[in-house]
Each structure stands twice: as C-alpha cells, then as structure tokens.
Design a protein around this motif. Structure first.
Motif, PDB file in Angstrom:
ATOM      1  N   ASP A 328      -0.876  -7.024   9.562  1.00  0.00           N
ATOM      2  CA  ASP A 328      -0.641  -7.003   8.114  1.00  0.00           C
ATOM      3  C   ASP A 328      -1.199  -5.761   7.434  1.00  0.00           C
ATOM      4  N   ALA A 329      -1.585  -4.750   8.197  1.00  0.00           N
ATOM      5  CA  ALA A 329      -2.072  -3.476   7.652  1.00  0.00           C
ATOM      6  C   ALA A 329      -3.278  -3.662   6.740  1.00  0.00           C
ATOM      7  N   LEU A 330      -4.164  -4.576   7.101  1.00  0.00           N
ATOM      8  CA  LEU A 330      -5.331  -4.870   6.274  1.00  0.00           C
ATOM      9  C   LEU A 330      -6.617  -4.437   6.964  1.00  0.00           C
ATOM     10  N   LEU A 331      -7.544  -3.877   6.168  1.00  0.00           N
ATOM     11  CA  LEU A 331      -8.852  -3.498   6.706  1.00  0.00           C
ATOM     12  C   LEU A 331      -9.751  -4.724   6.777  1.00  0.00           C
ATOM     13  N   THR A 332     -10.520  -4.831   7.867  1.00  0.00           N
ATOM     14  CA  THR A 332     -11.517  -5.887   8.023  1.00  0.00           C
ATOM     15  C   THR A 332     -12.891  -5.251   8.150  1.00  0.00           C
ATOM     16  N   SER A 333     -13.923  -6.059   8.051  1.00  0.00           N
ATOM     17  CA  SER A 333     -15.289  -5.552   8.147  1.00  0.00           C
ATOM     18  C   SER A 333     -15.557  -4.907   9.507  1.00  0.00           C
ATOM     19  N   ILE A 334     -15.179  -5.599  10.569  1.00  0.00           N
ATOM     20  CA  ILE A 334     -15.470  -5.057  11.896  1.00  0.00           C
ATOM     21  C   ILE A 334     -14.652  -3.805  12.172  1.00  0.00           C
ATOM     22  N   ALA A 335     -13.444  -3.739  11.610  1.00  0.00           N
ATOM     23  CA  ALA A 335     -12.626  -2.539  11.779  1.00  0.00           C
ATOM     24  C   ALA A 335     -13.277  -1.353  11.081  1.00  0.00           C
ATOM     25  N   CYS A 336     -13.807  -1.578   9.886  1.00  0.00           N
ATOM     26  CA  CYS A 336     -14.472  -0.501   9.148  1.00  0.00           C
ATOM     27  C   CYS A 336     -15.705  -0.014   9.883  1.00  0.00           C
ATOM     28  N   ASP A 358      -1.571   3.504   7.431  1.00  0.00           N
ATOM     29  CA  ASP A 358      -0.638   2.486   6.959  1.00  0.00           C
ATOM     30  C   ASP A 358      -1.482   1.280   6.591  1.00  0.00           C
ATOM     31  N   VAL A 359      -2.007   1.292   5.362  1.00  0.00           N
ATOM     32  CA  VAL A 359      -2.964   0.258   4.963  1.00  0.00           C
ATOM     33  C   VAL A 359      -2.526  -0.358   3.644  1.00  0.00           C
TER      34      VAL A 359
END
Length: 510
Positions: A328-336, A358-359
């Motif tokens: 879904d092209a969404l940033l998460t805490s662990i991804a950041c 693509d966010v």
C-alpha cells in the motif's frame, strides 16, 4: 639449545596450536561445520592470512582453569586480504572452552581492532561461542566492555561485519548489533540474549526466538541469511568488495561492461494508469543497476522499504526504495528505522544514495501509533537531511504528504529529484483532497458528482501533477522511465566532487 632445536620447538608449538583438539575437530566436521581457522582460510585470499597472538593463553587460575589448555585462548586473530583488499579478522574457536570469552581472548580482539583502526581497514568477526567464561567473571566482563568500546569508536570509521556461525548468546549479542552488517547461516546457529527457558513464555524455543529466520524477519539484526558456512563466507567476500575500506575513502569504482546509456523499455512497460497498483521496485532497481545486479540488505525485514547496494557505471551506490507492491506504499516505524540506519551507513562511508519513491503516507494502525511512528519518521528524515553524500531521488509513483518529504525529497536536501510522467506529488491523493475541501457541500448535497469529478481533475492538474511540482522547482526534471539509468548516472558523475559543510556539532540528538 641450538638454533635448529629452537626452530623445531617453534614449529612443534605452532603445529599443536593450529591442529587443535583432534576429536573436537572431527565432531565439528561431522556436523558439517568448519573450524575457526578453516573459516578464515575460506574467507581470505589463499595464503594471505597472517596470524597475530597465536601463543596467547589465559592467565586465570580459579576453578581449575589453570590445568586447562587454551590454544590461542579460543580465538584466532590476524589480517589478510580479500581480492587484494586488506581486512582484519577474528574467528572464535568453539573447540577451546566452547569459544567462551575471557580476559586474554578479549584482549586479542581489541588488538586487531586497534590495528584495523590504524590502517583504516574493515574488520570481520566470525562468532561461535557459548558466551562468557564464567571462571574469569569480572575480567571477562571487562573484556566485553573493552570490545564494545572499540566497536563504538570504530563505528563510522571502518566497516564492521559480523558472521554468526554457531551460538551467540547473552552479552555477545551486542557485538552483531554494534556492527554494520550481520550474516547468519540457516542451520546450527542461534542468536539470543536470554535462553528460551528463562523467558516469561515457556512455549518459546531457539527456533522461534533465536534462529536466523527470526532475526532476519522480526528484529532486523541479521542482514543476510545463507544456506551454509561456505556460501556465507563467499557472500561476505563479495560484500566487502562493494565497500570502501574506511571513511576517508570514496565509494569504490570498478570497471564495468554495462553501457551507461542503456535504456530499459521494461521500465516504460511497468507504468500503469492506476497509480495505486504500485510498482515492483526490485524490478526498477535491477533494471537501473550495472548488469542488473542488486545486493539487498535486510531483505526479510520491514519489506515495505528496500535497502541495498548496486553499482552504477562501476561505482557503488546505496539504494532506498518504497516497495509499493502488496504494501500500500505506506511507511511503517520499522521501515523508517531500517532506512535511517542504512542511509547513515552510506553517509559515513561516502556512498552516494539513490532513492526510488512511491509513498502514499503512513501506516494507519493503533500499533504504529503506540510505537511512535512520528519518532521513527524523524530518524529517517534526519538521516536523509543530514547526509552530505550525493543524493538523487526518482519519484516513480506517488509522493504524498510529509511521508514524501521524508523520502529524500528536494525539501530536505536532495541534490537532484527526477519524476516519471505518471507520478503524483501532492499532500494526498486527489479524490481525498477534493472530498475534504468540499466536505460541507457534499454533506449538504450542494455539489454534484460531475462537479466533484471536475474538481478532482482540476486538482490533479494544478496540484498533483509532476509538472506542477516541477514548475515550482521541487522536481528538477521529468524523465522517461526507460532513461532512468542514464540520467541517474550523469547526475552522480556531476556530483562526484560534491562538498557540503554543516554546522559544527558532535552529532544529532534525534
């Protein structure tokens, strides 16, 4: 004693140390494992290893330790080369007191750290140990502390690579966590602070909380999972070649047979009218990279954000990309957090950073709010904003809201920002924006569906179009997807001599 007798004694003593305990070695081989010395031989160029401290032994006497022989005190240390590049290495010997760390064991490791720092060369740790040597108690604790201090001082100065090749438990788990990259084999390896039987949940096992699979997916401590020791050591060799030896060297440049002007029609084909469908960034990265080769780090962890290394026209380049397919092209805490650590590494070692964006925003869950997603985003943003290496961003899909700002945007210091013609850069998607702006009219049925559609199209043109962002200077150029490789290479070549000063300070406090 004649000199020949002395030489014979030297040869005999060295042979005893190098051969080790025959029964213990046989047991290792029966388990398809290599000895500490065999691992070094497999890792380094043939006949390049020079051992340091082979005759070191413990000096503790408590609990009958004085009667136990500890060849090389359970760790083989020294230096050698990988494809001609100087590296330092230490390899724990599980056949000597289980590879447990004691005073002299730790001093040997610290000694190679000192030399690696003086010479500006990477250091590689091959860990296989039952933990701390209990007979040496506070001396062993001091040893751990000294190693952690050396690792902290070396962080950002020389690359630190750790391989888990057996057990790594208790305080020893801090070693891979202080390293830059960690490799681990799938079988016969464990990484844990507390053993399963000491946890509050008695249903856990080493497989569920200490395996390579667990740490590569859940904790992110492990970057690379390998089938066996031989393949792991081979991958470490290849990975070291991608890195500079220290923070004073520029990103490595190698000869390449891939055309810098190579266009990729596949990137044109990957674009669809439905921007919400996402784009497989691994395809994009491989199409841009020299010879389509991409070394992904933490591939199993925080999969919504891809990190790794490629070569562009021969130069090592770090890549960060939103994996928008199935995420879904969404940033998460662990991804950041994953992205921030990687960008900081690249910046420390003069490796240019290329992002593919693509966010669509942030993951909207209670769990993310509880984890403090804004704090994680601030770390990613701070890593990009603080990096002084060349930074290029290619917007290949959505660039919505402050999530876009955090993804190496022009607003926080990217040197070049390109966009594909299908991309959208705005506060949010057009449908949602129009519904918010005309909320009262919609509630009172004062606006028709046709009018809403017209307003949505107008918003697309005036606010979300890449041409609108380019007209304000937020995007440097809109490019054909197939030409991405060529345009990025040209930008990085221009940025090769980039120098950017920042306010004098010790470090950020984010």
């Amino acid at each position: 004693m004649s000199i020949q007798n002395m030489i014979n004694e030297l040869t005999s003593r060295r042979s005893v140390i190098e051969q080790g305990n025959e029964e213990a070695v046989k047991k290792l081989h029966a388990d398809s494992k290599l000895t500490a010395r065999e691992r070094i031989e497999e890792l380094l160029d043939t006949n390049s290893f020079v051992e340091i401290g082979a005759f070191v032994q413990h000096r503790a006497t408590d609990f009958n330790l004085s009667v136990k022989d500890t060849p090389a005190d359970g760790v083989v240390t020294g230096y050698g080369t990988i494809d001609g590049k100087l590296v330092y290495v230490y390899s724990q010997d599980v056949t000597v007191l289980g590879g447990a760390l004691g005073e002299m064991h730790a001093k040997k490791i610290c000694a190679v750290y000192d030399m690696a720092m003086k010479m500006g060369a990477p250091i590689i740790a091959l860990l296989d140990s039952t933990g701390v040597r209990l007979q040496e108690s506070t001396d062993a604790l001091n040893g751990f502390g000294q190693i952690f201090l050396k690792q902290t001082l070396a962080s950002g100065v020389i690359p630190q690579i750790t391989a888990i090749l057996g057990t790594c438990g208790g305080g020893a788990t801090i070693i891979p966590s202080l390293s830059d990259f960690t490799f681990m084999t799938k079988k016969a390896t464990n990484l844990f602070v507390n053993s399963p039987n000491s946890l509050d949940s008695k249903s856990e096992t080493l497989e569920t909380i200490a395996s390579a699979d667990f740490h590569s997916k859940e904790t992110g401590i492990v970057d690379f999972v390998c089938q066996d020791e031989t393949s792991l050591l081979s991958e470490v060799r290849n990975f070291v070649n991608l890195l500079p030896s220290n923070n004073f060297e520029e990103s490595p440049i190698f000869d390449t047979n891939d055309d810098l002007n190579r266009a990729s029609s596949e990137l044109n084909d990957i674009v669809t009218e439905d921007i919400s469908a996402g784009i497989d960034m691994k395809v994009v990265i491989s199409q841009v990279a020299d010879n389509n080769l991409f070394v992904e780090t933490k591939a199993n962890h925080a999969e919504s954000l891809i990190t790794g290394l490629i070569r562009l026209n021969g130069q090592t380049v770090g890549v960060v990309a939103n994996q928008s397919v199935d995420n879904d092209a969404l940033l998460t805490s662990i991804a950041c957090n994953k992205g921030a650590k990687f960008v900081n590494f690249c910046d420390s070692f003069n490796i240019p950073v290329l992002t593919f964006t693509d966010v669509a925003g942030y993951s909207a869950t209670v769990a993310e709010e509880k984890s403090g997603i804004s704090k994680a985003v601030s770390k990613l943003l701070c890593a990009f904003a603080g990096a002084t290496v060349p930074k290029v961003n290619v917007v290949v899909g959505r660039g919505f809201g402050t999530a876009y700002v955090a993804m190496n945007s022009k607003h926080i210091g990217a040197d070049f920002v390109y966009a594909w013609p299908n991309s959208k850069v705005a506060m949010m998607n057009s449908d949602s924006a129009v519904k918010i702006m005309y909320a009262d009219e919609l509630d009172n049925s004062k606006i028709s569906t046709k009018e809403i559609n017209n307003k949505t199209a107008e918003y697309e043109e005036l606010q979300a179009s890449p041409y609108a962002a380019a007209s304000r200077g937020y995007i440097d150029d809109i490019i054909e997807p197939a030409a991405t490789r060529k345009r990025v290479i040209v930008a990085l070549e221009m940025l090769y001599s980039k120098r950017e000063s920042r306010p004098e300070k010790k470090h950020v406090t984010v």
